[in-house]
Design a protein around this motif. Structure first.
Motif, PDB file in Angstrom:
ATOM      1  N   ARG A 184       0.484  -1.543   0.105  1.00 13.70           N
ATOM      2  CA  ARG A 184       0.120   0.046  -0.096  1.00 13.70           C
ATOM      3  C   ARG A 184       1.225   1.225  -0.535  1.00 13.70           C
ATOM      4  NH1 ARG A 184      -3.040  -1.522   3.934  1.00 13.70           N
ATOM      5  NH2 ARG A 184      -1.997  -0.569   4.946  1.00 13.70           N
ATOM      6  N   HIS A 185       1.794   1.285   0.532  1.00 15.63           N
ATOM      7  CA  HIS A 185       2.923   2.680   0.895  1.00 15.63           C
ATOM      8  C   HIS A 185       3.535   2.726  -0.804  1.00 15.63           C
ATOM      9  CE1 HIS A 185       3.226   2.002   5.364  1.00 15.63           C
ATOM     10  NE2 HIS A 185       2.704   2.800   5.354  1.00 15.63           N
ATOM     11  N   ILE A 186       4.079   1.705  -1.247  1.00 14.39           N
ATOM     12  CA  ILE A 186       4.991   1.516  -2.265  1.00 14.39           C
ATOM     13  C   ILE A 186       3.991   2.017  -3.762  1.00 14.39           C
ATOM     14  CG2 ILE A 186       5.374  -0.287  -4.972  1.00 14.39           C
ATOM     15  CD1 ILE A 186       6.932  -1.853  -2.456  1.00 14.39           C
ATOM     16  N   MET A 187       2.836   1.617  -3.119  1.00 12.08           N
ATOM     17  CA  MET A 187       1.621   2.159  -4.694  1.00 12.08           C
ATOM     18  C   MET A 187       0.951   3.316  -4.163  1.00 12.08           C
ATOM     19  SD  MET A 187      -0.453  -0.769  -4.041  1.00 12.08           S
ATOM     20  CE  MET A 187      -2.609   0.336  -4.849  1.00 12.08           C
ATOM     21  N   LYS A 188       1.053   4.160  -3.326  1.00 16.16           N
ATOM     22  CA  LYS A 188       1.135   5.551  -3.206  1.00 16.16           C
ATOM     23  C   LYS A 188       2.559   6.355  -3.849  1.00 16.16           C
ATOM     24  CE  LYS A 188      -0.038   8.668   0.720  1.00 16.16           C
ATOM     25  NZ  LYS A 188      -0.515   8.802   2.491  1.00 16.16           N
ATOM     26  N   GLY A 207       2.408   5.472  -6.915  1.00 12.62           N
ATOM     27  CA  GLY A 207       1.314   6.520  -7.863  1.00 12.62           C
ATOM     28  C   GLY A 207       0.419   5.650  -8.346  1.00 12.62           C
ATOM     29  N   ALA A 208       0.933   4.464  -8.475  1.00 14.45           N
ATOM     30  CA  ALA A 208       0.019   2.846  -8.795  1.00 14.45           C
ATOM     31  C   ALA A 208      -1.500   2.777  -8.405  1.00 14.45           C
ATOM     32  CB  ALA A 208       1.269   1.354  -8.729  1.00 14.45           C
ATOM     33  N   THR A 209      -1.940   1.952  -9.068  1.00 16.36           N
ATOM     34  CA  THR A 209      -2.856   1.728  -8.724  1.00 16.36           C
ATOM     35  C   THR A 209      -3.416   0.053  -7.774  1.00 16.36           C
ATOM     36  OG1 THR A 209      -3.903   0.620 -10.900  1.00 16.36           O
ATOM     37  CG2 THR A 209      -4.765   2.729 -10.061  1.00 16.36           C
TER      38      THR A 209
END
Length: 212
Positions: free
Chosen positions: A188-192, A195-197
């Motif tokens: 979840r942190h990586i996606m944020k 900017g990934a979904t």
């Protein structure tokens, strides 16, 4: 005076014919071949002397395989001038093109600028179109700010590598000997940060940006 040897790589037959005819009118140009796909382009490139490559980014539906072809070509012959000719104006793709080694990025709607751009590239002069330069500067500023504010930790980088290899969240948890909730939080942190979904999209972005 020796003519500038050009390899055109364009999958659209209408554009290929039109560009070949347009470039053929230039007295100092020699169009050595017009390829329609990555495989044909690489085959011609390997056995032909070329000064400048005009590379369409999208050679197959939904794929930016022109970027892959450009990387392969420049690994073989770094001195060749790679120019991207495309209708794609996405900022990420533009940056990827220059990261791959392109010296210019010409939108197809600006094809009339090609002759002078080719001559400049052949003379080791890079003049990037204003609209492309603005995208590059804006994106570089954004990326720099993002990198300063949001660092990818070593744990997150390892998780990204495992995601790229096809591991599931439970598989990653077992591999790293941590809980699935811990892996879920990291993803979840990586996606944020990127900017990934999804985790898979984050892994693709990270790989494209050279994070692993």
């Amino acid at each position: 005076m020796d003519k500038i040897r050009i390899l055109l790589v364009e999958d659209d037959p209408v554009w290929q014919h039109a560009l070949a005819a347009y470039l053929g009118k230039q007295p100092d140009f020699c169009l050595v071949h017009a390829a329609a796909n990555k495989e044909e382009a690489l085959s011609i490139f390997q056995r032909t002397e070329v000064d400048v490559v005009l590379m369409d980014i999208v050679l197959s539906p939904g794929k930016y395989d022109g970027l892959d072809a450009a990387l392969d070509m420049l690994r073989q012959k770094p001195a060749v001038k790679m120019m991207m000719l495309t209708s794609v104006e996405d900022s990420e793709v533009i940056l990827d093109a220059f990261t791959a080694g392109a010296v210019n990025y010409i939108p197809k709607t600006k094809y009339e600028k090609l002759p002078e751009a080719i001559r400049q590239a052949h003379q080791n002069v890079t003049v990037i179109p204003e609209e492309v330069a603005g995208v590059i500067l804006g994106e570089l500023h954004r990326l720099r700010q993002s990198e300063l504010q949001q660092r990818i930790t070593s744990m997150e980088k390892e998780i990204l590598q495992l995601l790229a290899q096809g591991y599931t969240r439970s598989g990653i948890a077992e591999y790293l000997q941590v809980s699935t909730n811990t892996v879920r939080t990291h993803i979840r942190h990586i996606m944020k940060k990127l900017g990934a979904t999804s985790g898979q999209e984050a892994a693709q972005i990270a790989k494209r940006k050279g994070l692993f």
